[in-house]
Design an enzyme around this catalytic site. Structure first.
Site, short mmCIF file in Angstrom:
data_model
loop_
_atom_site.label_atom_id
_atom_site.label_comp_id
_atom_site.label_asym_id
_atom_site.label_seq_id
_atom_site.Cartn_x
_atom_site.Cartn_y
_atom_site.Cartn_z
N CYS A 83 0.90 -1.56 0.61
CA CYS A 83 -0.38 -0.31 0.54
C CYS A 83 1.00 1.28 0.12
O CYS A 83 0.23 2.50 -0.01
CB CYS A 83 -1.11 -0.03 1.31
SG CYS A 83 -2.06 -1.69 1.42
N HIS A 326 -9.31 4.34 -1.65
CA HIS A 326 -8.05 3.79 -0.91
C HIS A 326 -7.94 2.54 -2.20
O HIS A 326 -7.45 1.32 -2.39
CB HIS A 326 -7.24 2.64 -0.49
CG HIS A 326 -6.17 2.13 0.30
ND1 HIS A 326 -5.22 2.50 -0.26
CD2 HIS A 326 -6.18 1.16 1.04
CE1 HIS A 326 -4.39 1.72 0.49
NE2 HIS A 326 -4.60 0.86 0.84
#
Length: 377
Positions: A83, A326
């Site tokens: 991420c 996200h």
């Protein structure tokens, strides 16, 4: 301090885009950034992406950008750091400029997730864990990891599920003013508190969503109105069983310390912050690790409204991962996009007089963290 500046920014809306490919999203953001920068000559391209190969069967993203946009036979690369892929891609672009190899670099991030099943995306995301570890074999997931941290935090402090709900509500309220955010529907504290449990105590609103989207930046050693004052990156334990303190994420703490040191500033000097709230609990831990608030006291700052856009330390005025969305590879770049707008004075939830901004991007359960400090000049 670096001699690198941001010249252009671009970002797609985040959400579900059945009619757009990953390539189309990526190029849309890149074209915006290049146009915003005045279409300069680009010397290299870095693209942050985590699961393009795993769930979209597409790699070579850097070369695709250079070819489709007619940038010439320049060096390109895809950067993977779970991420934190976007933040690491930005750092690689910065290092390329600081080395003297490049003058101007296009940095982008992209992820296409909504076309795939939840089980397939979950399996791909779990590649960001140590898959040979005992805890992974026992069934630990990312929500499970941060759920354990939340319960431990409740045990050691006066915090409760309500404080996590307050983080989620704040970020949802911020997102309502951000037209590029994934979630535009208001929510209430009761709705968040009573939402479906994902893993105790984390409910649906406490977990960042699956998202399609892209963001891009043009950075250069030529001066502009936004200076990248420092860039730092650290690594940390890849297994929960190796943590000295369950309520500490060393990679965040160390990358923050290095970024402050390089920039010659402290946490008290930062005017606006974008941090990696993959879960509501992560935001609470991150604001402590970055020394904005004392350890074990971040929940008090949330309760007092200090992290709202109107507070003394505004956090995730874009809506954060929880509500802006996200798209994994794009997240670190989207943070910079929003902070550049804050420093330009054109952001949703604009913070008056913002001069110094900090972005923190996390990968894995604490495996990677990048911190960038930006300055309005």
């Amino acid at each position: 301090m670096t001699n690198v500046y941001v010249h252009g920014i671009g970002m797609t809306q985040f959400g579900t885009f059945v009619d757009k490919s990953m390539k189309e999203l990526l190029l849309e953001a890149c074209i915006q950034a290049l146009e915003d920068a005045g279409n300069p000559k680009v010397d290299a391209v870095y693209v942050g992406n985590f699961m393009g190969g795993a769930i979209y069967n597409q790699e070579i993203l850097g070369a695709i950008v250079a070819n489709e946009l007619g940038l010439g036979f320049i060096p390109t690369a895809k950067v993977e750091g779970a991420c934190a892929s976007g933040g690491i891609a930005l750092r690689q672009g910065i290092m390329g400029i600081l080395s003297g190899e490049y003058e101007t670099v296009l940095v982008a991030g992209v992820e296409k997730m909504k076309h795939a099943s939840t089980s397939d995306v979950t399996q791909a995301i779990n590649a960001a864990m140590d898959n040979d570890s005992n805890e992974k074999q026992a069934g630990l997931t990312f929500p499970g990891f941060f759920g354990v941290l939340a319960n431990r935090y409740f045990y050691e402090t006066g915090a409760s599920k309500k404080h996590l709900a307050m983080v989620a509500l704040k970020n949802r309220e911020h997102a309502l003013n951000n037209p590029l955010a994934q979630f535009q529907k208001p929510a209430t504290l009761d709705e968040i508190m009573n939402a479906r449990i994902i893993t105790n105590p984390l409910g649906l609103f406490d977990c960042s969503p699956m998202t399609d989207g892209a963001a891009a930046l043009v950075i250069s050693k030529k001066k502009s109105g936004v200076h990248i004052r420092s860039s730092a990156q650290s690594s940390g334990p890849t297994q929960m069983q190796d943590a000295d303190d369950l309520l500490s994420i060393p990679a965040i703490r160390e990358s923050g310390r290095l970024a402050y040191e390089k920039a010659g500033v402290g946490p008290e000097d930062i005017d606006v912050v974008e941090i990696h709230d993959c879960f509501s609990m992560t935001e609470v831990l991150a604001i402590e690790e970055l020394s904005f608030f004392n350890k074990r006291e971040g929940w008090k700052a949330v309760e007092e409204g200090r992290t709202k856009s109107t507070g003394d330390k505004p956090v995730n005025t874009s809506g954060g991962l929880l509500s802006r969305g996200h798209p994994i590879g794009a997240t670190g770049i989207a943070q910079i996009y929003h902070l550049v707008r804050q420093l330009r004075g054109t952001a949703p939830n604009q913070v008056d007089g913002a001069r110094l901004a900090l972005a923190q991007n996390l990968g894995g359960t604490g495996s990677y963290s990048t911190v960038h400090i930006l300055e309005r000049v």
